[in-house]
Write an enzyme that holds these catalytic residues in place. Structure first.
Site, short mmCIF file in Angstrom:
data_model
loop_
_atom_site.label_atom_id
_atom_site.label_comp_id
_atom_site.label_asym_id
_atom_site.label_seq_id
_atom_site.Cartn_x
_atom_site.Cartn_y
_atom_site.Cartn_z
N HIS A 83 -21.13 20.65 -20.84
CA HIS A 83 -19.72 20.64 -21.03
C HIS A 83 -19.51 19.64 -21.99
O HIS A 83 -18.48 19.43 -22.76
CB HIS A 83 -18.73 20.43 -19.78
CG HIS A 83 -18.75 19.22 -19.02
ND1 HIS A 83 -19.51 19.10 -17.96
CD2 HIS A 83 -18.00 18.11 -19.27
CE1 HIS A 83 -19.20 17.98 -17.40
NE2 HIS A 83 -18.29 17.46 -18.26
N ASP A 218 -25.53 22.61 -15.65
CA ASP A 218 -24.45 21.92 -16.53
C ASP A 218 -25.34 20.84 -17.75
O ASP A 218 -25.25 19.83 -17.47
CB ASP A 218 -23.42 21.46 -16.09
CG ASP A 218 -22.33 20.89 -17.06
OD1 ASP A 218 -22.54 20.89 -18.15
OD2 ASP A 218 -21.26 20.69 -16.40
N SER A 650 -20.13 12.09 -16.92
CA SER A 650 -20.61 13.35 -17.07
C SER A 650 -21.91 13.15 -18.10
O SER A 650 -21.69 12.59 -19.17
CB SER A 650 -19.55 14.50 -17.73
OG SER A 650 -18.39 14.76 -17.04
N1 ASP Z 1 -16.83 16.95 -14.44
C1 ASP Z 1 -16.29 15.81 -14.54
C2 ASP Z 1 -15.35 15.57 -15.86
O1 ASP Z 1 -15.35 16.53 -16.73
C3 ASP Z 1 -16.85 14.60 -14.45
C4 ASP Z 1 -16.21 13.91 -13.03
O2 ASP Z 1 -14.96 13.39 -13.40
O3 ASP Z 1 -16.57 13.45 -12.16
O4 ASP Z 1 -14.41 14.97 -16.11
#
Ligand code: ASP
Length: 731
Positions: A83, A218, A650
């Site tokens: 991501h 991911d 991330s």
């Molecule tokens: N997956 C989250 C984000 O994209 C990471 C987190 O906030 O822990 O912001």
């Protein structure tokens, strides 16, 4: 290690906990080294952060300014989240070369794809300069204080970067109670090396985002390129892979429950000291408003993405960023309500207020009173700002696009006389190309027609531009009519028209655009915001920062037994905890890891978010795990830990007690999303993908084992060689 953690009410029970709340500044780790050792760390603070010799910090990268990545080979190979690389993967994708759907693996270094604008920043050092700054600011207030601060910052930057090619900036911490200078080195040629198909990298889609149990691979891989001297350089085909002075060793040992874990990266923003009124604003006003906006746009975008491969690719990155925060805010509100956060905050504030009077600490008492007043004063400006962000930056795209022409529309003659016309026109051409490449006209119009009423609903009326208001009333709530009025007449809907204009730029042609309806709305919004909202917002926010520095000092002095840490501010931090599961809700017990079996179980539900790429199910079914299986014989996919993380973490490496890579942080559980405001040791868990699953996907499923060979794999005390050529995978 046992820390005494006060719950937020002074008189509430003092809780003994294994909580690992806190995001620690790596240059100050000596202070908590003993705690970390007691918790299981086997290396020294100096091996994590040092400016005298190579340390783990030299392998940690601020990726594109928003995520974290880590160097995992001596040739500058970077690992980050899927991501985090999503925007780049999307940009390189087309219906013919659908890297989002099929994944991408560069067979050789020559096949790695460049990404203009993408940066990889290393931290050279971070030093506490509080005394220098506070000393210089002594007694100053208002503009004189700001001017002095700028001056000292400039001096410090010059001093710390003297005779180097480094950059540096000064950051306030803890509302200006501390200041650090951060010296950095930024590489600007960062190429895409590989990404798994989205069905792996985004497995579970929006259904699983922010959720546990999780089975998402991911990750994606990039490589840093440098000039012939291994120094940063703009993209050039002559650049060479960065010869990394430090890279992380990759552990093949796996993770056991209770193992020490640490996450090293760039957490973006936490707000642990929000006042009760501020928490009230978030829970009762800001989050519901934002959720409403995003629910509306996602309804439109999700449907469009299902209608064709073209729109799926066009909107993939935009959809991800809209839906990521959307789902987080829903979880955050649920968590804050569950923890009774507003009440807790009011109780804490009342305790502080009471004790300030008892201890005759007028300073703290006054700070509470000032904050109450300021929270009321800033309320409408804050709402206006939050609505502006939702509508202008995450709403219909024509507005920001039209406004990007503002400079040439209003200052054509000046720009021309300064000889900057060609440069400006070239950048608009590039912007226009990128805009139309990823735009579907019908989707765009729907976004305008469904989000504009929300703008009028939530934006405090006094800040709405008169012309936009008049247009809206003229259409009498008939959004189809208003949409046609704008999109039917605007030049910003036609790439051909803009190409003609940009091919032969003239003052007259640009001046005509000043009357364009989309440009007029955009200008009204932007100017209205710049004139009526921003100045007061900034002024009040400046006052809040100053009062908060006293308020927070008051809390620290009054409740000294609580463990304090500085809120995340996109600077390098280390957080540590253990590999552990959780029991966030009554009757629920989460295991700390998931396996390939769970991928198949989810896949069998038929939910399209659990679609798998070709042959993946068969390979998992056959259990072809190679050396990447755990000693229990299973392919471990993800695991949770009690490391305190947030957005920006991330892509951060999850490291074991020896500082070896065991996983890649990518998310938190839904029950943890309030941790940016209120951390709860029992509920908060970060989610990491097991590094052995990453290697399995690269080596076994995607057959890109040459990349695994670049890495330093370790098992027990020794080096490990992957031997996966033997694995027969029929794709
Ligand atoms: N997956 C989250 C984000 O994209 C990471 C987190 O906030 O822990 O912001």
């Amino acid at each position: 290690m046992k820390k005494l953690i006060f719950t937020l009410s002074l008189f509430a029970i003092v809780q003994l906990s294994f909580a690992t709340e806190g995001m620690w500044i790596p240059s100050l780790l000596n202070a908590i080294e003993d705690d970390m050792h007691a918790y299981g760390l086997q290396i020294s603070a100096d091996e994590i952060y040092s400016i005298n010799h190579s340390s783990l910090k030299d392998a940690i990268v601020h990726f594109g300014g928003g995520c974290t990545a880590e160097v995992i080979s001596s040739q500058g190979l970077l690992l980050t989240n899927h991501h985090c690389g999503f925007g780049q993967i999307q940009q390189h994708s087309s219906v013919e070369n659908d890297y989002l759907k099929n994944g991408f693996w560069a067979a050789t270094k020559n096949d790695e794809l460049s990404n203009p604008g993408l940066t990889a920043t290393f931290i050279v050092r971070m030093d506490d300069v509080t005394s220098r700054i506070i000393g210089a600011l002594n007694g100053l207030t208002g503009a004189a204080r700001s001017a002095k601060l700028k001056e000292v910052e400039k001096e410090l930057v010059a001093e710390f970067t003297k005779d180097t090619k480094h950059d540096a900036y000064v950051r306030p911490f803890n509302y200006g109670n501390s200041y650090f200078i951060i010296v950095t080195k930024t590489y600007k040629d960062v190429r895409l090396v590989g990404a798994p198909p989205s069905a792996i990298g985004k497995f579970g889609g929006d259904t699983d985002n922010w959720m546990w149990p999780r089975h998402t691979g991911d990750f994606s891989m990039f490589r840093i390129y440098a000039d012939a001297n291994n120094e940063p350089a703009e993209f050039s085909k002559d650049n060479v892979p960065y010869a990394a002075p430090a890279h992380l060793k990759v552990s093949m040992d796996g993770v056991k429950e209770g193992d020490f874990t640490m996450v090293f990266g760039f957490p973006g923003r936490t707000e642990q000291f929000l006042t009760p009124k501020e928490v009230e604003y978030v829970v009762n006003e800001a989050n519901p408003m934002r959720i409403h906006f995003r629910e509306t746009s996602l309804g439109i975008i999700d449907q469009a993405m299902r209608s064709s491969d073209k729109t799926r690719i066009q909107y993939a990155a935009k959809q991800s960023s809209i839906s990521n925060a959307y789902k987080k805010w829903i979880g955050q509100n649920a968590g804050l309500i569950e923890l009774n956060a507003i009440k807790q905050k009011f109780e804490l504030e009342r305790s502080l207020e009471g004790l300030s009077s008892v201890h005759k600490k007028d300073e703290y008492y006054n700070a509470i009173m000032d904050m109450r007043k300021l929270d009321d004063e800033i309320h409408d400006y804050k709402m206006a700002r939050d609505v502006f962000i939702e509508y202008y930056y995450y709403g219909p795209e024509i507005l920001a696009f039209a406004h990007s022409f503002n400079d040439l529309i209003n200052n054509f003659a000046k720009i021309q006389s300064e000889g900057k016309l060609d440069e400006k026109v070239a950048s608009l051409k590039a912007a226009s190309e990128a805009y139309f490449k990823d735009l579907d006209a019908d989707t765009e119009k729907k976004l305008f027609s469904e989000m504009t009423p929300l703008f009028f609903k939530y934006m405090p009326e006094k800040f709405i531009d008169a012309e936009f208001k008049a247009l809206n009333s003229k259409s009498k709530g008939n959004m189809a009519k208003l949409t046609t009025m704008i999109y039917g007449k605007s030049a910003f809907t036609s790439q051909a028209m803009l190409n003609t204009l940009l091919a032969k730029p003239s003052q007259k042609a640009f001046a005509k655009l000043a009357k364009d309806p989309a440009f007029r709305i955009a200008s009204g919004l932007v100017n209205g915001y710049a004139e009526k909202v921003r100045p007061t917002y900034n002024e009040l926010n400046g006052q809040i920062e100053q009062v908060m520095s006293v308020y927070v000092r008051g809390l620290m002095e009054t409740f000294p037994n609580k463990t304090y840490w500085y809120d995340a501010n996109s600077t390098l931090r280390l957080t540590y905890g253990k590999a552990e599961g959780s029991s966030p809700n009554d009757g629920m017990q989460y295991n700390f890891f998931t396996t390939g079996k769970g991928i198949l179980q989810k896949h069998r539900t038929g939910n399209p978010d659990y679609d798998l790429p070709p042959t993946m199910a068969a390979i998992l079914e056959k259990g072809i795990y190679g050396p990447y299986a755990d000693e229990d014989g299973e392919l471990h996919v993800c695991f949770t830990g009690s490391n305190h993380t947030t957005g920006g973490n991330s892509g951060s490496p999850a490291l074991n007690a020896k500082g070896e890579l065991i996983g890649l942080n990518f998310d938190r559980s839904w029950e943890s999303t309030m941790s940016d405001i209120l951390f709860d040791a029992d509920r908060c868990r970060n989610i990491m993908v097991d590094i052995r699953y990453v290697l399995w996907v690269v080596d076994v499923y995607c057959q890109a084992g040459h990349l695994v060979k670049e890495m330093t794999l370790v098992k027990g005390q020794g080096q490990e060689k992957p031997e996966t050529e033997k694995l027969e995978i029929a794709h």
